[in-house]
Write an enzyme that holds these catalytic residues in place. Sequence first.
Site, PDB file in Angstrom:
ATOM      1  N   ILE A   8     -11.161  -7.627 -11.626  1.00 25.94           N
ATOM      2  CA  ILE A   8     -12.416  -6.969 -11.250  1.00 25.94           C
ATOM      3  C   ILE A   8     -13.520  -7.558 -12.137  1.00 25.94           C
ATOM      4  CG2 ILE A   8     -13.685  -4.797 -11.161  1.00 25.94           C
ATOM      5  CD1 ILE A   8     -11.470  -4.728  -9.164  1.00 25.94           C
ATOM      6  N   ASN A  62       1.526   3.117  -2.558  1.00 24.89           N
ATOM      7  CA  ASN A  62       0.787   4.043  -3.427  1.00 24.89           C
ATOM      8  C   ASN A  62      -0.468   4.553  -2.720  1.00 24.89           C
ATOM      9  OD1 ASN A  62       1.840   4.425  -6.342  1.00 24.89           O
ATOM     10  ND2 ASN A  62       2.191   2.266  -5.909  1.00 24.89           N
ATOM     11  N   GLY A 117       0.770  -1.235   0.000  1.00 22.71           N
ATOM     12  CA  GLY A 117       0.000   0.000   0.000  1.00 22.71           C
ATOM     13  C   GLY A 117       0.801   1.286   0.000  1.00 22.71           C
ATOM     14  N   HIS A 125      -0.263   0.441 -13.485  1.00 23.57           N
ATOM     15  CA  HIS A 125       0.454  -0.771 -13.883  1.00 23.57           C
ATOM     16  C   HIS A 125       1.948  -0.445 -13.932  1.00 23.57           C
ATOM     17  CE1 HIS A 125       0.996  -4.698 -15.727  1.00 23.57           C
ATOM     18  NE2 HIS A 125       1.784  -4.132 -16.609  1.00 23.57           N
TER      19      HIS A 125
END
Length: 190
Positions: free
Chosen positions: A90, A17, A15, A106
């Site tokens: 997703i 980012n 985490g 990405h």
Amino acid sequence: MSTPKRLAILASGSGSNAEKIMEYFQHSDKAEIALIASNKPDAFVLERAKKFDVPTFTFSRKEMDAGILLEKLQAETIDWVILAGFLLKIPDHLTQAYSDKMVNIHPALLPKYGGKGMYGSFVHEAVKAAGDTDTGITIHLVNEHYDEGKIIFQASTPISPLDTADTIADKVHALEHEHFPRVVGELVGA
Ligand SMILES: Nc1nc2c(c(=O)[nH]1)N[C@@H](CN(C=O)c1ccc(C(=O)N[C@@H](CCC(=O)O)C(=O)O)cc1)CN2
Ligand SMILES: NCC(=O)N[C@@H]1O[C@H](COP(=O)([O-])[O-])[C@@H](O)[C@H]1O
């Protein structure tokens, strides 16, 4: 005065980012990080959320596929979904519900090194094995396929044969932390 856009971050791991994004919006009156959600109950991103008093939610792949995650996002009136190191596909009902309102980062210059199996260190190992002289990041909208949504932003960095997958990862993370929060702000109008 308009109400702030409500953003949810989905992450499966550390985490870093997510933390940069929480930092970026912590004093904003135009957007707020309203939820941090993870498919991994032990993901460190959940600890990072506590530092910023951001509510968290954990779910399984089965629960996501059954609609439980969408119900939570709707209950929290989430406007935008940010994928920041989220490692599950997703499902279509979610990409349709958040069409053009879901964004992913990405760790490569798409369309190279994208698709199933291309995440984390697997990406950097492939870039090194190919002998590329640069790599970078891609920020893109999310559709029903892995890494095929509309590209919003890309940034690159040079690499050399002396780079390892780890040093490549460090260079990519630096680009992510530099650009992702700002690009999200531009996307959501904050
Ligand atoms: N519908 C979409 N879902 C997701 C996207 C997307 O573009 N469309 N992006 C990914 C993020 N991602 C690359 O940016 C990515 C993440 C994970 C994988 C992958 O191969 N995952 C493995 C499962 C890994 C695990 O269970 O830990 C797999 O599917 O076998 C590829 C690309 C997020 N979701
Ligand atoms: N294909 C998806 C993928 O590989 N995403 C990558 O996971 C890392 C998460 O780091 P973080 O948890 O420290 O933010 C980031 O480098 C992100 O680009």
